[in-house]
Design a protein around this motif. Structure first.
Motif, PDB file in Angstrom:
ATOM      1  N   TRP A  51      73.823  22.774  23.899  1.00 51.96           N
ATOM      2  CA  TRP A  51      72.385  23.003  23.961  1.00 51.96           C
ATOM      3  C   TRP A  51      71.712  22.435  25.224  1.00 51.96           C
ATOM      4  O   TRP A  51      70.987  23.219  25.962  1.00 51.96           O
ATOM      5  N   ILE A  52      72.040  21.187  25.570  1.00 51.36           N
ATOM      6  CA  ILE A  52      71.425  20.644  26.990  1.00 51.36           C
ATOM      7  C   ILE A  52      71.942  21.712  27.998  1.00 51.36           C
ATOM      8  O   ILE A  52      71.084  21.936  28.835  1.00 51.36           O
ATOM      9  N   ALA A  53      73.265  21.774  28.196  1.00 57.43           N
ATOM     10  CA  ALA A  53      73.656  22.812  29.291  1.00 57.43           C
ATOM     11  C   ALA A  53      73.093  24.276  29.329  1.00 57.43           C
ATOM     12  O   ALA A  53      72.751  24.535  30.242  1.00 57.43           O
ATOM     13  N   SER A  54      72.824  24.698  28.037  1.00 61.89           N
ATOM     14  CA  SER A  54      72.222  26.212  27.877  1.00 61.89           C
ATOM     15  C   SER A  54      70.632  25.832  28.170  1.00 61.89           C
ATOM     16  O   SER A  54      70.152  26.985  28.866  1.00 61.89           O
ATOM     17  N   ALA A  55      70.143  24.980  28.064  1.00 58.78           N
ATOM     18  CA  ALA A  55      68.747  24.634  28.299  1.00 58.78           C
ATOM     19  C   ALA A  55      68.647  24.563  29.901  1.00 58.78           C
ATOM     20  O   ALA A  55      67.864  25.243  30.343  1.00 58.78           O
ATOM     21  N   HIS A  56      69.432  23.806  30.575  1.00 61.72           N
ATOM     22  CA  HIS A  56      69.287  23.467  31.888  1.00 61.72           C
ATOM     23  C   HIS A  56      69.441  25.104  32.582  1.00 61.72           C
ATOM     24  O   HIS A  56      68.773  25.413  33.447  1.00 61.72           O
ATOM     25  N   ILE A  57      70.463  25.478  32.309  1.00 59.84           N
ATOM     26  CA  ILE A  57      70.815  26.879  32.765  1.00 59.84           C
ATOM     27  C   ILE A  57      69.710  28.146  32.457  1.00 59.84           C
ATOM     28  O   ILE A  57      69.356  28.492  33.539  1.00 59.84           O
ATOM     29  N   GLU A  58      69.054  28.098  31.359  1.00 60.73           N
ATOM     30  CA  GLU A  58      68.112  29.153  31.168  1.00 60.73           C
ATOM     31  C   GLU A  58      66.753  28.554  31.879  1.00 60.73           C
ATOM     32  O   GLU A  58      66.119  29.534  32.320  1.00 60.73           O
ATOM     33  N   ILE A  59      66.544  27.453  31.963  1.00 61.22           N
ATOM     34  CA  ILE A  59      65.254  26.866  32.565  1.00 61.22           C
ATOM     35  C   ILE A  59      65.511  27.406  34.180  1.00 61.22           C
ATOM     36  O   ILE A  59      64.664  27.878  34.700  1.00 61.22           O
ATOM     37  N   PHE A  60      66.560  27.036  34.619  1.00 62.85           N
ATOM     38  CA  PHE A  60      66.431  26.876  36.074  1.00 62.85           C
ATOM     39  C   PHE A  60      66.754  28.295  36.606  1.00 62.85           C
ATOM     40  O   PHE A  60      66.740  28.780  37.837  1.00 62.85           O
ATOM     41  N   ARG A  61      67.489  29.112  35.856  1.00 65.95           N
ATOM     42  CA  ARG A  61      67.923  30.535  36.127  1.00 65.95           C
ATOM     43  C   ARG A  61      66.700  31.489  35.898  1.00 65.95           C
ATOM     44  O   ARG A  61      66.479  32.311  36.335  1.00 65.95           O
ATOM     45  N   GLY A  62      65.898  31.166  34.924  1.00 63.00           N
ATOM     46  CA  GLY A  62      64.549  31.834  34.160  1.00 63.00           C
ATOM     47  C   GLY A  62      63.507  31.558  35.234  1.00 63.00           C
ATOM     48  O   GLY A  62      62.531  32.195  34.768  1.00 63.00           O
ATOM     49  N   THR A  63      63.350  30.465  36.071  1.00 58.50           N
ATOM     50  CA  THR A  63      61.928  30.342  36.584  1.00 58.50           C
ATOM     51  C   THR A  63      61.989  30.849  38.029  1.00 58.50           C
ATOM     52  O   THR A  63      63.423  30.539  38.635  1.00 58.50           O
ATOM     53  N   PRO A  64      61.389  31.006  39.030  1.00 57.11           N
ATOM     54  CA  PRO A  64      61.496  31.170  40.530  1.00 57.11           C
ATOM     55  C   PRO A  64      61.632  29.847  41.015  1.00 57.11           C
ATOM     56  O   PRO A  64      61.318  28.877  40.626  1.00 57.11           O
ATOM     57  N   LEU A  65      62.484  29.774  42.172  1.00 58.74           N
ATOM     58  CA  LEU A  65      62.874  28.507  42.954  1.00 58.74           C
ATOM     59  C   LEU A  65      61.695  28.102  43.486  1.00 58.74           C
ATOM     60  O   LEU A  65      61.182  26.823  43.569  1.00 58.74           O
ATOM     61  N   LEU A  66      60.744  28.993  44.088  1.00 62.65           N
ATOM     62  CA  LEU A  66      59.223  28.295  44.537  1.00 62.65           C
ATOM     63  C   LEU A  66      58.612  27.505  43.579  1.00 62.65           C
ATOM     64  O   LEU A  66      58.168  26.548  43.734  1.00 62.65           O
TER      65      LEU A  66
END
Length: 163
Positions: A51-66
């Motif tokens: 769950w922690i890994a998928s949350a990290h992946i979804e948050i950082f892939r789902g928001t723009p880098l800026l």
């Protein structure tokens, strides 16, 4: 066209190349190390780690880098407890915030690549390694990771033999 102006701007831009390369290299190294940890957590048998890994992946892939850079640089300073912590001398500097944002973003994308490559390893290969008496780290080191690296390298190739 004003060539003197263009040459002056080009020289100013060339002055930023070493810093850009340094930021990129540090962020890629830190991001890869974090990605290995996240990919391991994503394929863990423990639900909390997944769950922690998928949350990290979804948050950082789902928001723009800026947006991530702005939130890390401007947002973390709004937390009073963080300003009193040992991390504050690093987090108040834009250099370290940029490395952190780039590393977290890179780790999310790279963790998905690693996880996909590990899942592409045929179950029969893992079963054969277990039949030979391998388990844990030995199985990963001798079977899973080498096959995953080969599988990941071949994903971009066309399997068609048509000329």
């Amino acid at each position: 066209m004003d060539w003197d102006f263009l040459i002056d701007i080009f020289q100013q831009l060339l002055g930023g190349v070493p810093l850009t390369l340094q930021l990129s290299l540090l962020a890629l190294v830190a991001g890869f190390i974090l990605a290995v940890v996240i990919a391991s957590a994503a394929s863990s048998r423990y639900r909390l780690f997944r769950w922690i890994a998928s949350a990290h992946i979804e948050i950082f892939r789902g928001t723009p880098l800026l947006v991530q850079v702005f939130l890390i640089y401007y947002g973390l300073g709004q937390i009073p407890g963080l300003r009193q912590s040992v991390l504050w001398p690093f987090l108040r500097e834009p250099y370290w915030c940029a490395i952190l944002a780039l590393a977290l973003n890179t780790s999310a994308y790279t963790a998905e690549i690693i996880r996909g490559a590990i899942q592409a390893v045929p179950a029969s290969e893992i079963e054969a390694g277990r039949a030979c008496g391998m388990s844990g780290l030995l199985l990963r080191r001798r079977v899973t990771w080498p096959i995953a690296s080969i599988e990941q390298g071949q994903q971009g190739r066309c399997n068609s033999a048509v000329p």
